[in-house]
Design an enzyme around this catalytic site. Structure first.
Site, PDB file in Angstrom:
ATOM      1  N   LYS A   1     -14.257   8.821  -4.735  1.00  0.00           N
ATOM      2  CA  LYS A   1     -15.537   9.181  -4.119  1.00  0.00           C
ATOM      3  C   LYS A   1     -15.988  10.562  -4.596  1.00  0.00           C
ATOM      4  O   LYS A   1     -17.165  10.784  -4.895  1.00  0.00           O
ATOM      5  CB  LYS A   1     -15.413   9.211  -2.597  1.00  0.00           C
ATOM      6  CG  LYS A   1     -15.002   7.910  -1.951  1.00  0.00           C
ATOM      7  CD  LYS A   1     -14.591   8.157  -0.493  1.00  0.00           C
ATOM      8  CE  LYS A   1     -13.826   6.991   0.086  1.00  0.00           C
ATOM      9  NZ  LYS A   1     -13.108   7.346   1.330  1.00  0.00           N
TER      10      LYS A   1
ATOM     11  N   LYS B   1       1.034  14.381   1.505  1.00  0.00           N
ATOM     12  CA  LYS B   1      -0.258  14.744   0.905  1.00  0.00           C
ATOM     13  C   LYS B   1      -0.372  16.253   0.659  1.00  0.00           C
ATOM     14  O   LYS B   1      -1.253  16.718  -0.042  1.00  0.00           O
ATOM     15  CB  LYS B   1      -1.406  14.264   1.796  1.00  0.00           C
ATOM     16  CG  LYS B   1      -1.538  12.726   1.848  1.00  0.00           C
ATOM     17  CD  LYS B   1      -2.667  12.312   2.784  1.00  0.00           C
ATOM     18  CE  LYS B   1      -2.817  10.811   2.932  1.00  0.00           C
ATOM     19  NZ  LYS B   1      -3.612  10.175   1.857  1.00  0.00           N
TER      20      LYS B   1
ATOM     21  N   LYS C   1      -8.466  13.917   4.034  1.00  0.00           N
ATOM     22  CA  LYS C   1      -7.579  12.744   4.064  1.00  0.00           C
ATOM     23  C   LYS C   1      -6.707  12.867   5.300  1.00  0.00           C
ATOM     24  O   LYS C   1      -6.677  13.924   5.929  1.00  0.00           O
ATOM     25  CB  LYS C   1      -6.708  12.699   2.804  1.00  0.00           C
ATOM     26  CG  LYS C   1      -6.040  14.043   2.479  1.00  0.00           C
ATOM     27  CD  LYS C   1      -5.359  14.043   1.119  1.00  0.00           C
ATOM     28  CE  LYS C   1      -6.286  14.144  -0.063  1.00  0.00           C
ATOM     29  NZ  LYS C   1      -6.392  12.886  -0.811  1.00  0.00           N
ATOM     30  N   ARG C   2      -6.009  11.809   5.660  1.00  0.00           N
ATOM     31  CA  ARG C   2      -5.087  11.915   6.783  1.00  0.00           C
ATOM     32  C   ARG C   2      -4.117  13.069   6.577  1.00  0.00           C
ATOM     33  O   ARG C   2      -3.766  13.396   5.445  1.00  0.00           O
ATOM     34  CB  ARG C   2      -4.301  10.601   6.934  1.00  0.00           C
ATOM     35  CG  ARG C   2      -5.113   9.463   7.487  1.00  0.00           C
ATOM     36  CD  ARG C   2      -5.657   9.782   8.846  1.00  0.00           C
ATOM     37  NE  ARG C   2      -4.575   9.950   9.794  1.00  0.00           N
ATOM     38  CZ  ARG C   2      -4.289   9.129  10.790  1.00  0.00           C
ATOM     39  NH1 ARG C   2      -5.033   8.074  10.998  1.00  0.00           N
ATOM     40  NH2 ARG C   2      -3.276   9.365  11.592  1.00  0.00           N
TER      41      ARG C   2
ATOM     42  N   THR D   1      -8.335   7.034  -2.584  1.00  0.00           N
ATOM     43  CA  THR D   1      -9.711   6.628  -2.889  1.00  0.00           C
ATOM     44  C   THR D   1     -10.686   7.789  -2.700  1.00  0.00           C
ATOM     45  O   THR D   1     -11.774   7.766  -3.247  1.00  0.00           O
ATOM     46  CB  THR D   1     -10.166   5.440  -2.008  1.00  0.00           C
ATOM     47  OG1 THR D   1      -9.826   5.700  -0.654  1.00  0.00           O
ATOM     48  CG2 THR D   1      -9.526   4.138  -2.473  1.00  0.00           C
TER      49      THR D   1
ATOM     50  N   HIS E   1       0.793  -1.232   0.000  1.00  0.00           N
ATOM     51  CA  HIS E   1       0.000   0.000   0.000  1.00  0.00           C
ATOM     52  C   HIS E   1       0.820   1.274   0.000  1.00  0.00           C
ATOM     53  O   HIS E   1       0.252   2.360   0.008  1.00  0.00           O
ATOM     54  CB  HIS E   1      -0.907   0.046   1.234  1.00  0.00           C
ATOM     55  CG  HIS E   1      -2.120  -0.805   1.110  1.00  0.00           C
ATOM     56  ND1 HIS E   1      -3.288  -0.341   0.559  1.00  0.00           N
ATOM     57  CD2 HIS E   1      -2.355  -2.084   1.447  1.00  0.00           C
ATOM     58  CE1 HIS E   1      -4.195  -1.299   0.578  1.00  0.00           C
ATOM     59  NE2 HIS E   1      -3.642  -2.388   1.112  1.00  0.00           N
TER      60      HIS E   1
END
Ligand code: PLP
Length: 797
Positions: A649, A543, A537-538, A645, A351
């Site tokens: 969505k 990110k 998101k985290r 993901t 992952h």
């Protein structure tokens, strides 16, 4: 599919309330109504559940077991009603009784048994597996406390315990008769029998009772009900004769195994507990699989024909030595035979390429906690080295072996012990093959494959965005619900002004709803006319929430200098938790909140920018935010986000993606075409080129870009009151310490991309066409397709 009339439902519901609480509807509270409804749903699905199990056993069906440390399920009530095909009946029935399903739903706690994407993927997968009528089940830990509850205090993240089981859990069933024993510590010595077998003898080991709690996983409008089995750690009954104080001490130690998701890993005890958790659910799960298999009366030789075990990330990698242990020590198979079976049973998903996430355990720790398992790992490693040495050079063997430098490398164990290794998006798999796992790809080329992640359209569209689902059905019928690629039929409406304006109206309704929620919860006024720009998101440096923040500061400065500047009004929406020990991520949370405090109050900018950082981001919040999103921020440094993901969505709900070419964003662009997505920034290739050259000098961008220079200075010069401490750290990380994730390098490209979004959004007809193309292209990202590919290519179901 359940045949239930409204009348029957109302009777059942009233009866259940009476049975459980001796109450009628008027006397009952939402909590009691929820419990009654939950129990009813349970009873409606129980026949299919037992029949499904019976069918698998009788037909000797091959079954897959998805081992995952995390299952981020979200609330189950409406999802179960939808899948049983009774959502509308129940809603209407409750309405007749003067009740509101959505109000009752609020009572259900959101089980946070996961951090983010990885755990949510596991939840989407088990839902899709049941929906596709595949024989596959989840296996994990029943954590007493889920991921911490996040609160902001003066802008700082504060972590509170999430006691999600406080009021019980209607969905689970405790199955004490299926408990197994898991053993830790002690010594093992091997007795050689006359016939030549080695029998292990355990001395002074600590025994833990693993008790399964089973939750039914109901397929969508079919009769399949699979099982999510979560294990709870308890004291075995025989220890009750011991001294009271010793017993209480032992009990505390044992129960801590299934107490919290991700114990604090900043100290030795915390890391040891984490390793215990991993072995605990692996051993319990594999033991119960073998017990079930034995019921079929087949020899162990056929195990791989009937059982597939999936290792979701490295956390369950001990499945490999645990199955070996059971085949060798209990089933008395010889090594080669057992190994052959094990490799054929196991498969592994990688992952992440982030090196700090590739698990390693100190040899001392693992050999002390799991003496027999360590012996087996040593033997696996010895045999691997022996064989590899005949084929490859010493360096290669050294780089790929399992035990190295005093550590056990879990990814290597999973790869060497599995017949399939998959990445989670095309780009990610390519990077695994070419860079991160290049040696292993060279050794085992045929084991590597790609399975791009997916999401369930049931939770992420049919349940969370009913107005949009209804519009889609009005336009193209409901085939897409079971065949999501049928969403492509929407493209026929790309130039239909009426459809596009309906899309606009639905988005507007969802934005109004979210604005109302924000007002109630946070007291912040936001206008549904503004562009809703979402990054959920985290919180992680890769990110790059920071890149988003720097652009917000840039826009703020423009408006301060020239309030009349024609910037389209924006609401920047963030949702993110940071790992409790991840200081840098927490500093960024604090900075965003500080900037929000300044910007949201500032009359001078006329409310043109608002920042909403929702507390305690999780599945239920995602379900509220995503239908209201105009822009989906997917701005990780290229190569770092394995798939993502939330990108899927959000596109499914008509948001336009603003993205780097990272993870599944690449495939989203392929689907919608470059004109319906806004791409910017470095590519993965560029990033690797920089690594090779060592030629990135972040400070140059600070020195040479006057806009960026000024924006960065606001972090340290008092422009943002209260930002000084965190501002200084973040400033230094970028300007002084090399900017690990190329934030400054991508800043200008990001600004241009944001300006493009501003221009595009002004033409609503064009914008809604982009939204429509995104919805139409999202079907391929249904996890229904993803799990079918796993079932065919990996598990051979
Ligand atoms: C989908 C989802 C994620 C994953 O988000 P990414 O942007 O892909 O990292 C994380 N948390 C929750 C609650 C989700 O629903």
């Amino acid at each position: 599919m359940l045949d239930l009339s409204k009348r029957k439902f109302k009777e059942d519901f009233k009866r259940m309330l009476t049975e459980l609480y001796a109450m009628d509807i008027e006397q009952s509270s939402p909590a009691e109504q929820y419990a009654a409804l939950g129990n009813l749903v349970r009873s409606y699905s129980s026949k299919d559940w037992s029949e499904t199990n019976q069918r698998y056993l009788e037909k000797e069906k091959k079954q897959a077991y998805y081992f995952s440390m995390e299952f981020l399920l979200g609330r189950m009530l409406k999802s179960n009603l939808l899948n049983l095909g009774i959502l509308n009946t129940v809603r209407a029935g409750l309405k007749d009784l003067g009740l509101n399903l959505e109000a009752i739903e609020q009572v259900e706690p959101d089980p946070g048994l996961g951090n983010g994407g990885l755990g949510r993927l596991a939840a989407c997968f088990i839902d899709s597996i049941a929906t596709c009528r595949l024989a596959g089940h989840g296996n994990g830990i029943r954590f007493k406390y889920g991921l911490f509850k996040q609160k902001f205090v003066n802008g700082y993240q504060v972590e509170l315990p999430e006691n999600w089981l406080q009021n019980g859990n209607v969905w689970e069933r405790r199955r004490l008769n299926m408990a197994v024993t898991v053993s830790f510590y002690g010594h093992v010595w091997m007795e050689k029998t006359k016939s030549g077998y080695l029998i292990p003898h355990y001395e002074h080991d600590q025994r833990v009772l693993a008790v399964p709690y089973d939750t039914p996983i109901i397929g969508y409008e079919n009769d399949t009900v699979n099982t999510l089995r979560l294990w709870s750690a308890e004291v075995p009954p025989q220890s009750e004769g011991t001294d009271y104080r010793a017993y209480m001490q032992q009990r505390k130690e044992i129960e801590s195994i299934s107490e919290v998701l991700y114990p604090d890993d900043s100290n030795y005890d915390g890391r040891l507990l984490r390793l215990k958790q991993e072995y605990f659910f692996v051993s319990a799960g594999v033991q119960s699989i073998l017990r079930h298999y034995r019921k079929m009366g087949l020899s162990m030789n056929h195990l791989a024909e009937k059982v597939a075990v999936h290792i979701n990330d490295t956390h369950p990698a001990l499945c490999v030595p645990e199955l070996m242990r059971l085949l060798l020590d209990v089933e008395k198979l010889d090594w080669d035979h057992a190994w052959n079976i094990t490799v054929n049973v196991m498969s592994y998903t990688n992952h992440t390429i982030m090196s700090e996430a590739l698990e390693k355990w100190p040899v001392d720790m693992i050999s002390h906690l799991l003496p027999r398992i360590y012996q087996i790992i040593q033997e696996i490693d010895r045999r691997y080295v022996l064989k590899a040495s005949t084929l490859f050079d010493k360096e290669m063997v050294g780089r790929t072996r399992i035990i190295e430098g005093g550590h056990v490398k879990m990814a290597h164990l999973a790869i060497i012990g599995s017949h399939s290794i998959n990445g989670v998006a095309k780009l990610h798999t390519a990077i695994l093959k070419e860079k991160v796992l290049h040696d292993f790809y060279f050794i085992y080329p045929s084991r590597f494959n790609n399975k791009t992640n997916g999401i369930t359209q049931r939770r992420w569209l049919m349940l969370s965005n009913e107005p949009l689902s209804k519009l889609i059905c009005d336009k193209i019928g409901d085939d897409w619900e079971k065949t999501p690629t049928e969403l492509k039929m929407l493209k026929a409406f790309r130039n239909d002004a009426k459809t596009l304006s309906q899309l606009h109206d639905i988005k507007r309704i969802n934005k109004e709803r979210f604005a109302e929620f924000v007002l109630q919860k946070m007291g912040i006024v936001i206008s549904p006319d503004a562009l809703f720009d979402v990054q959920i998101k985290r919180l992680h440096a890769y990110k790059r929430q920071l890149l988003n923040l720097l652009n917000i500061i840039r826009m703020y400065l423009i408006l301060k200098d020239h309030p009349e500047t024609d910037l389209y009004p924006r609401v920047f929406i963030f949702g993110a938790k940071a790992a409790p020990s991840y200081t840098y991520a927490k500093e960024i949370i604090k900075l965003i909140n500080t900037v929000a405090g300044l910007v949201n109050q500032d009359q001078a900018i006329n409310g043109k920018i608002k920042i909403v950082f929702v507390e305690n981001y999780g599945v239920s919040l995602a379900e509220k935010i995503i239908p209201a999103a105009d822009v989906s921020e997917q701005i990780s440094l290229a190569s770092k986000e394995a798939s993502g993901t939330s990108n899927m969505k959000l596109m499914l709900n008509g948001a336009v993606t603003l993205a780097t070419l990272d993870g599944a964003n690449v495939e989203i662009r392929e689907r919608v075409g470059p004109e319906n997505i806004v791409i910017f920034g470095l590519t993965a290739k560029d990033v690797y080129q920089y690594y090779q050259d060592g030629s990135y000098h972040a400070a140059n961008y600070y020195d040479n870009d006057p806009v960026l220079h000024r924006v960065l200075n606001t972090l340290i010069d008092g422009t943002i009151p209260g930002a000084e401490t965190e501002g200084r750290h973040v400033f230094d990380s970028l300007v002084k310490y090399g900017d690990e994730f190329f934030v400054l390098r991508d800043f200008q490209a990001y600004v241009e991309a944001q300006n493009k979004i501003d221009r595009l959004y002004r033409d609503q007809l064009k914008w809604q066409r982009m939204a429509l193309i995104n919805i139409a292209g999202a079907g391929v990202f249904s996890s229904d397709y993803t799990v079918r590919q796993y079932a065919t290519d990996i598990w051979d179901l």
